[in-house]
Every structure is written in structure tokens, then in C-alpha cells.
Design an enzyme around this catalytic site. Structure first.
Site, mmCIF file in Angstrom:
data_model
loop_
_atom_site.group_PDB
_atom_site.id
_atom_site.type_symbol
_atom_site.label_atom_id
_atom_site.label_comp_id
_atom_site.label_asym_id
_atom_site.label_seq_id
_atom_site.Cartn_x
_atom_site.Cartn_y
_atom_site.Cartn_z
ATOM 1 N N GLU A 122 43.998 7.753 -52.685
ATOM 2 C CA GLU A 122 45.054 8.355 -53.733
ATOM 3 C C GLU A 122 44.040 9.192 -54.893
ATOM 4 O O GLU A 122 44.260 8.814 -56.030
ATOM 5 C CB GLU A 122 45.374 7.180 -54.536
ATOM 6 C CG GLU A 122 46.513 6.432 -53.741
ATOM 7 C CD GLU A 122 47.003 5.026 -54.438
ATOM 8 O OE1 GLU A 122 48.170 4.891 -54.183
ATOM 9 O OE2 GLU A 122 46.365 4.707 -55.297
HETATM 10 C C1 TNX Z 1 48.346 1.289 -53.459
HETATM 11 S S1 TNX Z 1 46.884 0.503 -51.072
HETATM 12 C C2 TNX Z 1 46.854 1.401 -53.760
HETATM 13 C C3 TNX Z 1 46.374 0.299 -54.720
HETATM 14 C C4 TNX Z 1 47.618 -0.390 -55.267
HETATM 15 C C5 TNX Z 1 48.569 -0.967 -54.509
HETATM 16 C C6 TNX Z 1 49.719 -1.669 -55.050
HETATM 17 C C7 TNX Z 1 45.730 1.583 -51.619
HETATM 18 C C8 TNX Z 1 44.709 1.969 -50.749
HETATM 19 N N1 TNX Z 1 46.109 1.994 -53.015
HETATM 20 O O1 TNX Z 1 45.655 1.186 -55.681
HETATM 21 O O2 TNX Z 1 47.071 -1.408 -56.092
HETATM 22 O O3 TNX Z 1 49.016 0.211 -53.863
HETATM 23 O O4 TNX Z 1 50.431 -2.350 -53.887
#
Ligand code: TNX
Length: 527
Positions: free
Chosen positions: A331
Site C-alpha cells: 500500500e
Molecule cells: C490492509 S493487508 C493492510 C493493513 C490493514 C489491513 C486491515 C495489508 C498488507 N495491509 O495495513 O491493517 O488491511 O484489515
């Protein structure tokens, strides 16, 4: 005729039902056969015997002995077989015996557990196998052994034979200690509950926008500033390196490998707030206690960033005996694909130089990976990601399966769950168990699947009770899916076995969600 048959059923089944539930093993073993009658009776005098000169076996037998006695006086003794034979000849008592040979096909984690009225044998090729044989034996004991209180002895174990080995090598849980901090006591609790169900990887998400949770020599502000808060503005916290080393050790004693994650280059606001030099504009942003994602990144053009990554990776690599280092990679909305690739190439090289295998969230499949890297797949349905993962696997990477819409433990069970998020939908107890890991990624061969890992993100999870409620019972489904043979995969059979865990979990004080989809066995009164 009918009546006679019932008498037979009663006579043969009652002793089993009264002592333990051989049908309730979770994960279900590769194979198990049970005698029609007969039990081994464990008393405070039952010796636990280990091969001579094998301190690991002695330690593992010692853990079982603690479970078998409710006080020092009632605790059986673990000792070397030779010593015992010398002191008790010619009248040895029925013993629990650890043996160091098992079929090669069972590998390092497999075992053969044989229970006869005159002897229990736990045979394995390596300490992990003894540990898992002990956990199976534990699940065959009455749940009362789990209470921190006196229980009736002798303990009866049903006669039978279990031959077992795991389906996947990677059977993991991820705990996000960054969004809310969970201290060493909470982590030990997670490790204990993992061990009961033969899970073997604890991935610690040690840094994120809201908190930095591990002390790094030479970088004190990471914890002084970056560790000082959490989601919602609470006090946060962090592990000293001594705390971390002690957890690594505690985990190893339970056959669990700790996998440290430092999320880079995004999810880094806590580090950016601690050290201005990690920011491209040289200005430290304020601490962040909200729950948005994707807004932060270290400055990938500054050399200070790579000195920081080097110190962090070296420190953690030196303190982590396991093979893995997780560099996050998820992300990142603030970098171009080129900037992201440049950073990842350098970060991977640093990890490799410190002798660890790189793991990253599935975004890292966008870049060239060094051989034997591992992609942790959280968005299996994204077509573009699927193609990138296939290419990465063809180039030598392997995968850990963590599909968000199945096994994210922070996703609500149903619309009425008070805790948790809904961005990935709802993950019922059945959703978490009832899927086929080999069908998740078309074109990725089974040999490239390391296994399964369930993440527990903690934006909405603040206490040990919250953590247990979201993890149990879904984590048991992940354990069963990752350990048990594919042929045994069956929701209805699983549901029954899951329901049978209730008395043991209750004895252990686990705050599990009593899903209406599961026939929970009621816990006998302790009076
Ligand atoms: C996505 S899964 C994220 C996390 C959040 C989560 C909440 C991932 C690699 N990144 O930063 O905490 O969703 O469900």
C-alpha cells in the site's frame, strides 16, 4: 439384536467418552486408529523417559510433565531411559517414552504416537515431531488438565495409534503490535495457543504509521517518539531487544519461528515522525493515531534511508535465528513504480546480505525478486496481481496464502460483530476453513505454496480479550487447513471437532466467539 448392539456400543465407547475425545483432535492427524477398549493410566508416578544424552527431548518431556501434574508433588518426572532402567529394574512402571526414530517420510515435524495400556510411545525424527506428538497426547487428556487447579488422577488416555505429519510447512499467524501494542505477556499467550494447534510461525508486524515497536541501537527516537502512542492515542509501547530475544526463545521452545516485519517503504509515519532525515523535505510529520493507510513513505532518494534500513535489518537479523525477514512493501501510494522498484532492490539486497530470506506483501511481485523470496498473498483475486505472482513463482519465488476475504482475523464474523473491519466483506467461521488452498492461485503449483498465514490487524483490537475473540475459533480452522491432509477437509466433520474444543478452551480461559454455526460441547461443571 438391536438391544445387544447398543450394549456393545455402550461397553466399548463409554470408557473412551469418559476419558477423552479421540475424534476431537484439531488439527485432524494424517491417520488415527483407536482400540475398541483399553487405556493408559497416567499417575504422578508415571515416568517420562527420553533417549540418553538428549537435552531437547528432556525439555519437551518436561513441558508435558508440567501439564500432567497440577503441583510439583503430582508432576511426573522426566528422565533419561537408561537412568530409569538402572534404578527400577526389574519392576519398571508403565512409562511415557520418547523415541528418536520414525519413518523418514514423516520428516522433521511428523511423529508416531502409540498408546497401549502398558506404554505410551512418542516417536519422531526431530524435536519438532516430539513436540507435536506431545500436543496430540495433550488433546487426548481430559480438558481438566488445563485448569490451574487440582484435577482427579489417574488420567486415562485411550489406546490407539496416530501417524501424523503436516500438509504445509508454513502454518502461521500475524499479530499487528503496531496499531495497538501487545506486550510480551500477550505474545506468549498467542504462542501458547498456537502450540496447542500445531501452528509454527508467528509473524510480528513491528512497525506501522501508528507505532514503532522494537528498540534499535543508535536510533532511540524510534521507540521514544515512534513507540509512544497507538491508534486512538493510547500509550503504545515497544519491545526492548531483550524482550524480543526472550520471545524468540519462548517461541522456539514451542517449535515456533518468529518472523519480524518492518513495513517499508510505506506504513512508516512513526519512523518519519521520529527522524526528520528520513523525510524528503527534512521535516518530521506529527505522530499519527488514525486508521488510514497509504499516505506515508520513507524518502527513497536519501542515503540516510538506507543507513536506517541497514541498521534495522542488521539488528533484527542478529536477534532472529529464523530464516526470514519481512519487509512489508504494501500500500505505497506516494511513490512511482520506478521509485518503489529502486527502493525494493536495495532493501532486498540488505536483507540478503544479512542472511535472511525476503518476505513481502503481494505488491512486491511487481518488482524483480531475488531468488527464494516469498510473496505473502493477501489480494488473490486481483487479476493483475495474480499474473505478477505467477511470473514471480516462475522466476523462483514461493507464496504464503493470506487471502483477506477468507482468513483476515480482523474482519468481522458477521454484521453483528462489534469489533473488526468490513473492507474485505465478512469472514465467518466457515469462510475461514472452507476453501481450497491449492485452487486460490491458478497456475501456481502446490510445490510453490509454503503454506497459510492468518493476519490479525489491530486497528480495532486493543486488548487480549479482543484478540482472542477475533482469533478463536477461526484460527483453529487455519491450523486444520494448514496441517491436515486434503482428504480430511470436510466442513461438517470439522464443525463437530471444533465444537469439541470448547471445554479445553474454556479451561484455558480463551475468550472465543461461540459461533451459532458450531455445535459447541458444553463444559462440565467443576464442582
Ligand atoms: C490492509 S493487508 C493492510 C493493513 C490493514 C489491513 C486491515 C495489508 C498488507 N495491509 O495495513 O491493517 O488491511 O484489515
Amino acid at each position: 439384536m438391536l438391544r445387544l448392539r447398543w450394549v456393545f456400543v455402550l461397553v466399548t465407547c463409554v470408557p473412551l467418552a469418559a476419558t477423552a475425545q479421540p475424534d476431537a483432535l484439531l488439527p485432524v492427524p494424517l491417520s488415527a486408529t483407536w482400540a475398541d477398549s483399553g487405556t493408559f493410566l497416567v499417575t504422578p508416578d508415571t515416568p517420562l523417559l527420553v533417549p540418553d544424552g538428549n537435552p531437547e527431548a528432556l525439555r519437551i518431556a518436561g513441558l508435558l510433565a508440567i501439564l500432567l501434574g497440577f503441583s510439583e508433588a503430582t508432576q511426573p518426572r522426566a528422565m533419561e531411559a537408561r537412568t530409569y532402567a538402572r534404578t527400577t529394574w526389574p519392576n519398571p512402571l508403565p512409562a511415557i517414552v520418547y523415541v528418536d526414530t520414525a519413518p523418514d517420510s514423516l520428516g522433521a515435524e511428523g511423529y508416531v504416537l502409540t498408546i497401549d495400556p502398558g506404554r505410551i510411545t512418542l516417536a519422531a525424527n526431530a524435536p519438532a515431531g516430539w513436540f507435536y506428538a506431545s500436543q496430540t497426547l495433550r488433546q487426548l487428556l481430559p480438558p481438566a488438565v488445563e485448569y490451574d487447579a487440582a484435577f482427579p488422577v489417574p488420567l486415562a488416555v485411550p489406546a490407539g495409534r496416530v501417524v501424523d505429519r503436516p500438509r504445509f510447512e508454513w502454518r502461521g499467524v500475524m499479530l499487528d503490535v503496531a496499531r495497538h501494542f501487545f506486550g510480551p505477556g500477550d505474545v506468549r499467550r498467542v504462542l501458547d495457543l498456537m502450540a496447542l494447534h500445531k501452528l509454527n510461525r508467528l509473524h510480528l508486524h513491528l512497525s506501522d504509521d501508528q507505532g514503532w515497536r522494537i528498540a534499535i541501537p543508535g536510533w532511540p527516537r524510534l521507540t521514544d517518539v515512534g513507540g509512544s502512542t497507538e491508534v486512538g492515542g493510547g500509550p503504545g509501547g515497544f519491545f526492548s531487544l531483550e524482550d524480543y530475544a526472550a520471545l524468540v526463545q519462548y517461541a522456539a521452545e514451542r517449535s515456533i519461528t518468529i518472523v519480524p516485519e518492518i513495513d517499508l517503504p510505506g506504513h512508516t509515519n512513526a519512523a518519519l515522525a521520529s527522524y526528520a532525515e528520513l523525510n524528503c523535505d527534512g521535516v518530521a510529520p506529527p505522530l499519527y493515531t488514525g486508521t488510514s493507510v497509504g499516505f506515508s513513505t520513507v524518502c527513497v532518494e536519501r542515503e540516510a534511508t538506507y543507513r536506517f534500513v541497514e541498521d534495522v535489518v542488521r539488528t533484527l537479523a542478529e536477534t532472529t535465528p529464523g530464516d526470514f525477514f519481512h519487509i512489508g512493501g504494501d500500500e505505497v501510494r506516494e511513490l512511482s513504480p520506478e521509485q518503489y522498484a529502486t527502493f525494493m532492490a536495495r532493501a532486498q539486497a540488505i536483507v540478503a546480505r544479512h542472511g535472511k530470506r525476503v518476505i513481502g506483501w503481494d505488491e512486491i511481485a511487481e518488482v524483480d525478486l531475488i531468488p527464494r523470496s516469498i510473496v505473502q498473498v493477501w489480494r488473490p483475486a486481483v487479476a493483475e496481481t495474480q499474473a505478477q505472482i505467477r511470473d514471480a513463482v516462475e522466476a523462483g519465488a514461493t507464496v504464503i496464502l493470506s487471502p483477506a476475504d477468507r482468513i483476515y482475523l480482523d474482519i468481522k464474523y458477521d454484521a453483528s460483530t462489534v469489533l473488526g473491519l468490513t473492507w474485505a466483506g465478512l469472514n465467518s467461521v466457515r469462510d475461514a476453513y472452507d476453501w481450497d488452498p491449492t485452487a486460490l492461485l491458478p497456475g501456481v503449483p502446490i510445490a510453490a505454496i509454503e503454506g497459510i498465514e492468518a493476519p490479525l490487524w489491530s486497528e480495532t483490537i486493543a486488548t487480549r480479550a479482543d484478540l482472542e475473540f477475533m482469533a478463536f475459533p477461526r484460527l483453529a480452522g487455519i491450523a486444520d487447513l494448514a496441517w491436515s491432509p486434503a482428504e480430511a477437509h470436510d466442513w461438517d466433520a470439522y464443525r463437530q471437532r471444533l465444537g469439541a474444543q470448547a471445554p479445553r478452551w474454556t479451561a484455558l480461559g480463551v475468550n472465543f466467539y461461540r459461533s451459532p454455526d458450531v455445535p459447541w460441547v458444553s463444559t462440565p461443571s467443576r464442582d
